[in-house]
Design a protein around this motif. Structure first.
Motif, PDB file in Angstrom:
ATOM      1  N   ARG A 207     -14.434   9.601  -6.159  1.00  0.00           N
ATOM      2  CA  ARG A 207     -14.674   9.830  -4.743  1.00  0.00           C
ATOM      3  C   ARG A 207     -15.507  11.101  -4.564  1.00  0.00           C
ATOM      4  NH1 ARG A 207     -11.960   7.395  -0.688  1.00  0.00           N
ATOM      5  NH2 ARG A 207     -10.161   6.904  -2.004  1.00  0.00           N
ATOM      6  N   GLY A 211     -15.970  11.342   0.782  1.00  0.00           N
ATOM      7  CA  GLY A 211     -14.885  10.367   0.780  1.00  0.00           C
ATOM      8  C   GLY A 211     -15.287   8.989   0.305  1.00  0.00           C
ATOM      9  N   SER A 212     -16.551   8.796  -0.067  1.00  0.00           N
ATOM     10  CA  SER A 212     -17.014   7.487  -0.542  1.00  0.00           C
ATOM     11  C   SER A 212     -16.860   7.402  -2.057  1.00  0.00           C
ATOM     12  CB  SER A 212     -18.482   7.269  -0.159  1.00  0.00           C
ATOM     13  OG  SER A 212     -18.649   7.312   1.239  1.00  0.00           O
ATOM     14  N   TRP A 213     -16.642   6.174  -2.538  1.00  0.00           N
ATOM     15  CA  TRP A 213     -16.530   5.959  -3.976  1.00  0.00           C
ATOM     16  C   TRP A 213     -17.929   5.795  -4.568  1.00  0.00           C
ATOM     17  CZ3 TRP A 213     -12.218   6.792  -6.565  1.00  0.00           C
ATOM     18  CH2 TRP A 213     -10.993   6.723  -5.875  1.00  0.00           C
TER      19      TRP A 213
END
Length: 298
Positions: A207, A211-213
């Motif tokens: 992450r 907050g994005s993978w």
């Protein structure tokens, strides 16, 4: 006649399991002579020798081995029939066949198998320790335990029973030679030890600050199909590994491995049980799943 035939099959199975006519006969409440005659009648009816007999040992012939395996299927079918009547609250009995990841099975599940066998003396267990994704229906397994695998087969049921932290780690010798990556993007310049087999290949996701993978890219010069082999390769200084902490915690504590990018959020590794969809789950399977949740869920 059918009842007699079934008794002879059961005597044959008992003799094979016990390894002798004396012990097999005793298990069935028979003398050695009566057990031997029952097996001989079975061989005469089948027209095939099932056992090689010497004065000291017994061994299965090829025909006997095939017949014994089919006998196990018959007994399992009987157990299933009983379970379908007794329901999920029944007493576990019969043969529980498991396929489990090699390292996880030996390090984590073996102590649970001991507890399970002590609690349910009428159950026998066969375990395949492999990182290969077995076809549990085709290969006749009651239950598969998998690490982070998503089940896409609608005929199978999945349940998460535990979660472990996953960490990036490498040997101090690797870090000394190649330097320590300070960002995810820096992994592209490092040798990364990916899990890879004929049916699947691991990818690393982390992450980011938003907050994005994001998928991590790295050199993949050495790929292995065993989690424990990846751990051993990392300890040997062959690259950076991404493994659950149950597999590497002792190595990190002992200094054989050190954590890389410790602040990186990698999420948890899920331990999943997968089993064929059935209206009534056999007690021996249900109780083992419950034990895993009880012992590992925290």
């Amino acid at each position: 006649m059918l009842h007699t035939n079934l008794n002879e099959i059961l005597v044959f199975m008992a003799v094979v399991d016990a390894g002798s006519f004396i012990a097999g006969g005793q298990a069935m409440g028979l003398t050695r002579s009566a057990a031997g005659k029952a097996v001989s009648r079975l061989e005469d009816r089948l027209g095939a020798r099932l056992l090689n007999r010497t004065t000291r040992t017994l061994s299965l012939t090829d025909e006997g081995r095939v017949f014994y395996d089919r006998g196990l299927q018959i007994l399992a079918a009987v157990d299933d029939a009983e379970a379908s009547v007794a329901g999920p609250v029944g007493t576990p009995r019969g043969l529980l066949r498991l396929t489990v990841p090699d390292a996880f099975g030996r390090l984590v599940l073996l102590p649970l198998l001991k507890k399970y066998l002590e609690a349910w003396p009428d159950v026998q267990i066969e375990v395949s320790f492999t990182d290969r994704l077995a076809d549990i229906v085709e290969e006749g397994f009651d239950l598969a335990v998998r690490i982070g695998s998503v089940n896409s087969d609608k005929q199978l049921v999945s349940r998460v029973v535990a979660r472990y932290k996953a960490i990036l780690c490498a040997a101090p010798s690797y870090i000394a030679e190649h330097g320590e990556p300070l960002t995810v993007d820096a992994l592209v310049g490092h040798d990364c030890l990916f899990f890879s087999s004929r049916t699947r290949r691991q990818s690393w996701r982390f992450r980011d600050d938003g907050g994005s993978w994001v998928k991590a890219l790295g050199r993949s010069r050495l790929r292995l199909d065993s989690g424990e082999a990846i751990r051993d390769a990392a300890v040997a200084g062959l690259g950076i590994a991404f493994l659950p902490d149950f597999l590497v915690a002792e190595d990190v504590a002992a200094g054989r491995l050190q954590q890389v990018l410790p602040a990186l959020e990698a999420g948890d590794v899920e331990i999943v049980t997968i089993y064929p969809s059935k209206r009534l789950l056999e007690p021996r399977v249900r109780r083992f799943i419950d034990l895993m949740v009880e012992e590992l869920g925290s």
